[in-house]
Write an enzyme that holds these catalytic residues in place. Structure first.
Site, PDB file in Angstrom:
ATOM      1  N   LYS A 173       0.970  -1.296  -0.115  1.00  7.18           N
ATOM      2  CA  LYS A 173      -0.063  -0.133  -0.025  1.00  7.18           C
ATOM      3  C   LYS A 173       0.923   1.157  -0.024  1.00  7.18           C
ATOM      4  O   LYS A 173       1.508   1.559   1.109  1.00  7.18           O
ATOM      5  CB  LYS A 173      -0.919  -0.061   0.996  1.00  7.18           C
ATOM      6  N   GLU A 248       8.610   2.176  11.422  1.00  8.47           N
ATOM      7  CA  GLU A 248       9.778   3.278  11.233  1.00  8.47           C
ATOM      8  C   GLU A 248       9.123   4.630  11.216  1.00  8.47           C
ATOM      9  O   GLU A 248       8.430   4.791  10.045  1.00  8.47           O
ATOM     10  CB  GLU A 248      10.653   2.971  10.035  1.00  8.47           C
ATOM     11  N   CYS A 282      13.537  11.416   6.404  1.00 10.25           N
ATOM     12  CA  CYS A 282      13.527  11.161   7.711  1.00 10.25           C
ATOM     13  C   CYS A 282      14.455  11.166   8.538  1.00 10.25           C
ATOM     14  O   CYS A 282      14.642  11.319   9.718  1.00 10.25           O
ATOM     15  CB  CYS A 282      12.795   9.668   7.950  1.00 10.25           C
ATOM     16  N   GLU A 383       8.780  17.240  15.029  1.00  9.41           N
ATOM     17  CA  GLU A 383       8.875  17.098  13.728  1.00  9.41           C
ATOM     18  C   GLU A 383       8.336  17.838  12.751  1.00  9.41           C
ATOM     19  O   GLU A 383       7.000  17.972  12.596  1.00  9.41           O
ATOM     20  CB  GLU A 383       8.793  15.489  13.140  1.00  9.41           C
TER      21      GLU A 383
HETATM   22  P1  NAP Z   1       1.871   8.839   6.917  1.00 10.18           P
HETATM   23  O1  NAP Z   1       0.854  10.054   6.931  1.00 10.18           O
HETATM   24  O2  NAP Z   1       1.939   8.226   8.530  1.00 10.18           O
HETATM   25  O3  NAP Z   1       1.598   7.865   5.863  1.00 10.18           O
HETATM   26  C1  NAP Z   1       2.516   6.914   5.686  1.00 10.18           C
HETATM   27  C2  NAP Z   1       1.749   5.691   4.982  1.00 10.18           C
HETATM   28  O4  NAP Z   1       0.503   5.196   5.810  1.00 10.18           O
HETATM   29  C3  NAP Z   1       0.877   6.232   3.785  1.00 10.18           C
HETATM   30  O5  NAP Z   1       0.916   5.023   2.453  1.00 10.18           O
HETATM   31  C4  NAP Z   1      -0.431   6.488   4.271  1.00 10.18           C
HETATM   32  O6  NAP Z   1      -1.611   6.426   3.276  1.00 10.18           O
HETATM   33  C5  NAP Z   1      -0.606   5.151   5.297  1.00 10.18           C
HETATM   34  N1  NAP Z   1      -1.611   5.480   6.038  1.00 10.18           N
HETATM   35  C6  NAP Z   1      -2.388   6.624   6.267  1.00 10.18           C
HETATM   36  N2  NAP Z   1      -3.330   6.548   7.435  1.00 10.18           N
HETATM   37  C7  NAP Z   1      -3.242   4.909   7.686  1.00 10.18           C
HETATM   38  C8  NAP Z   1      -4.065   3.934   8.401  1.00 10.18           C
HETATM   39  N3  NAP Z   1      -5.078   4.561   9.166  1.00 10.18           N
HETATM   40  N4  NAP Z   1      -3.638   2.862   8.537  1.00 10.18           N
HETATM   41  C9  NAP Z   1      -2.821   2.385   7.526  1.00 10.18           C
HETATM   42  N5  NAP Z   1      -1.782   3.210   6.767  1.00 10.18           N
HETATM   43  C10 NAP Z   1      -2.351   4.577   6.941  1.00 10.18           C
HETATM   44  O7  NAP Z   1       3.283   9.303   6.756  1.00 10.18           O
HETATM   45  P2  NAP Z   1       3.904  10.153   5.317  1.00 10.18           P
HETATM   46  O8  NAP Z   1       3.362  11.409   5.636  1.00 10.18           O
HETATM   47  O9  NAP Z   1       3.641   9.474   4.199  1.00 10.18           O
HETATM   48  O10 NAP Z   1       5.460  10.170   5.683  1.00 10.18           O
HETATM   49  C11 NAP Z   1       5.836  11.274   6.358  1.00 10.18           C
HETATM   50  C12 NAP Z   1       6.534  10.714   7.843  1.00 10.18           C
HETATM   51  O11 NAP Z   1       7.200   9.312   7.645  1.00 10.18           O
HETATM   52  C13 NAP Z   1       7.354  11.553   8.683  1.00 10.18           C
HETATM   53  O12 NAP Z   1       6.981  11.366   9.878  1.00 10.18           O
HETATM   54  C14 NAP Z   1       8.534  10.959   8.405  1.00 10.18           C
HETATM   55  O13 NAP Z   1       9.527  10.872   9.574  1.00 10.18           O
HETATM   56  C15 NAP Z   1       8.349   9.335   8.405  1.00 10.18           C
HETATM   57  N6  NAP Z   1       9.408   8.543   7.805  1.00 10.18           N
HETATM   58  C16 NAP Z   1      10.306   7.779   8.586  1.00 10.18           C
HETATM   59  C17 NAP Z   1      11.181   7.059   7.980  1.00 10.18           C
HETATM   60  C18 NAP Z   1      11.876   5.953   8.843  1.00 10.18           C
HETATM   61  O14 NAP Z   1      12.567   5.346   8.180  1.00 10.18           O
HETATM   62  N7  NAP Z   1      12.056   6.271  10.055  1.00 10.18           N
HETATM   63  C19 NAP Z   1      11.294   6.933   6.630  1.00 10.18           C
HETATM   64  C20 NAP Z   1      10.594   7.814   5.937  1.00 10.18           C
HETATM   65  C21 NAP Z   1       9.741   8.608   6.417  1.00 10.18           C
HETATM   66  P3  NAP Z   1      -2.117   7.731   2.519  1.00 10.18           P
HETATM   67  O15 NAP Z   1      -0.917   8.478   1.916  1.00 10.18           O
HETATM   68  O16 NAP Z   1      -3.204   7.307   1.557  1.00 10.18           O
HETATM   69  O17 NAP Z   1      -2.393   8.671   3.738  1.00 10.18           O
END
Ligand code: NAP
Length: 481
Positions: A173, A248, A282, A383
């Site tokens: 996904k 992560e 990240c 963040e």
């Molecule tokens: P996000 O909003 O949490 O979304 C991540 C994924 O989860 C997307 O595919 C999103 O789908 C999906 N999602 C949303 N609601 C969900 C739910 N209720 N159940 C399951 N999946 C769901 O994060 P993002 O904005 O894409 O990414 C930014 C964040 O990622 C930042 O906090 C960054 O630090 C973190 N990050 C961490 C790492 C690491 O290795 N630690 C690496 C990269 C990024 P939709 O797009 O359809 O909402």
């Protein structure tokens, strides 16, 4: 030319009743593609297909699975230029950055393809006569992979490749803001001959699909990368069913700059880690913690260097920084800039949306530097995930260590110093899963474990040999002969 991209379920490309658009954040008039909007029903079918494909895929030899991964890597390699351009157009990062990421995805596939020929187990001597004891690795089953938009190819790659080589079947996904890069990997795997049902891809709203995924009966594990908010929610849901889970999540990464550092490279490393990829890594540096003796000079040099960064459409040559990924992310960044203004005065540079001419069509924000940021300021604790750097003053090394560790996150951390004993002090005491010394805090490879500590992460690490720990289980055998 914009195209329509279907979901991939049970070896078929499936277009849904509804679609959603993928637009270029550097120019929202440009439609990158239209994607089938997956439903809970699609997730159910995808997990069922993955369960049906599991026995044959897990019974296939590791090297045979590896050959399919090698072929997928070769296909991505052949389409390298197109896949990289797709990424710049959907996520906004510059074309050289996108090329670097696609190269990394290809390398990840080749690395884990080779793991199919190794797949180390355990063989130890028994205390008993004529007893042979060993442990084999076995797959865990159907795995759900939920990925973010900021590394839209490398993160899906570093989950898909180890999951598949261990003999699991998968449902991917991708993030709605940038689904095409992951779609390209699925396309490559399909072309490479992955049997039907082994790889499934369902794009669409995370809220709806996430709940369906975590409820799907065949699912045995979830690997998630994204925000703490969603990760923590998923953890709660997955725990109800005792699903294996790997998270992560967010960070607030520090770079400590000591007075003995190579000044010029410390400035470059901080500016690179804070602003490249629009600060949307990240592992980006969002706090520079600088020793008192060089503080004023360092702030001035970082501001001078930051002002020279060229912001614009990442497809154009010479651009250092692209747009924020979407309107919501840009608004979040600007909201934090306003908080920063209230907390510590005007930024030393940047602080505004860039407008006028072509900029009006994108989500561009000036790279922004705040100085004299205090530990309890919101912009030093939360963040932001954008091009905003908080510079903080530390009286000495001890003070810098304390400030660096004084956050709930523990993803990456960096130090700039030429002092060997301080370096080792730092390595042992820094509360983060990924450390760099005299390098930017961002910029990891795939051959070693990747992942954070504290509130940033949960579960086994990703990448390198460590990835096998999440995607496989042991079967222990005692054999009397
Ligand atoms: P996000 O909003 O949490 O979304 C991540 C994924 O989860 C997307 O595919 C999103 O789908 C999906 N999602 C949303 N609601 C969900 C739910 N209720 N159940 C399951 N999946 C769901 O994060 P993002 O904005 O894409 O990414 C930014 C964040 O990622 C930042 O906090 C960054 O630090 C973190 N990050 C961490 C790492 C690491 O290795 N630690 C690496 C990269 C990024 P939709 O797009 O359809 O909402």
């Amino acid at each position: 030319m914009p195209s329509t991209f279907s979901n991939y379920i049970n070896g078929e490309w499936v277009s849904g009743a509804a679609t959603f658009e993928n637009r270029n954040p550097a120019n929202v008039d440009e439609l990158v593609g239209t994607f089938a909007k997956g439903t809970a029903q699609d997730i159910e079918e995808a997990t069922k297909a993955a369960a049906a494909a599991l026995p044959a895929w897990s019974a296939m030899s590791g090297p045979a699975r590896g050959n399919i991964l090698f072929k997928a890597a070769d296909i991505l390699d052949r389409k390298f230029e197109q896949v990289a351009a797709d990424m710049t157009r959907e996520e906004g990062k510059t074309l050289p950055e996108a090329k670097g990421e696609v190269r990394r995805s290809i390398n990840i596939f080749r690395y884990f393809a080779g793991e199919g020929s190794r797949m180390p187990g355990m063989l130890v001597p028994s205390e008993r006569d004529r007893v042979h004891m060993f442990a084999l690795r076995k797959p865990i089953g159907v795995v759900g992979l939920v990925t973010p938009w900021n590394f839209p190819s490398a993160i899906p790659a570093w989950k898909m490749a180890p999951a598949l080589i261990c003999g699991n079947t998968i449902v991917v996904k991708p993030a709605s803001a940038a689904p095409l890069s992951a779609w390209r990997i699925v396309e490559a795997l399909a072309e490479a001959g992955a049997p039907k049902g082994v790889v499934n891809f369902v794009a669409g709203s995370g809220g709806e699909l996430g709940q369906a995924l975590v409820n799907a009966a065949p699912l045995r594990a979830i690997s998630f990368t994204g925000s703490c908010e969603i990760g923590n929610w998923l953890h709660g849901e997955a725990s109800k069913r005792r699903l294996r889970i790997q998270l992560e999540m967010g960070g607030k990464n520090p770079t400590i700059v000591l007075a003995d550092a190579d000044f010029g490279s410390a400035v470059e490393n901080v500016v690179n880690a804070a602003f490249f990829s629009t600060g949307q890594k990240c592992t980006a540096t969002s706090r520079a913690i600088v020793e008192d003796a060089i503080y004023d000079r360092f702030v001035a040099a970082v501001v001078e260097r930051t002002k020279k960064l060229k912001v614009g459409d990442g497809m154009q040559p010479g651009i250092d920084i692209g747009p924020c990924v979407d309107k919501g992310q840009m608004e979040t960044v600007l909201r934090y800039v306003e908080i920063g203004r209230k907390e510590c005065g005007a930024p030393k540079c940047g602080g505004n949306r860039i407008t006028g001419g072509a900029f009006d069509k994108g989500y561009f924000v000036e790279p922004t530097v705040f100085a004299d940021v205090k530990e309890d300021h919101t912009i030093a604790q939360e963040e932001i995930f954008g091009p905003v750097l908080a510079i903080m003053r530390a009286s000495n090394f001890e003070d810098a260590m304390r400030i660096a560790n004084n956050i709930p996150f523990g993803l990456s951390s960096s130090i700039q110093t030429t002092n060997l004993s301080r370096t080792f002090e730092y390595i042992y005491r820094a509360e983060a899963g990924l450390l760099t010394v005299n390098l930017p805090s961002a910029g990891v490879e795939y051959q070693l474990p990747f992942g954070g500590s504290k509130d940033s992460s949960f579960g086994p690490k990703e990448q390198g040999p460590a990835a096998l720990e999440f995607y496989s289980d042991y079967k222990t055998v005692y054999l009397k002969y």
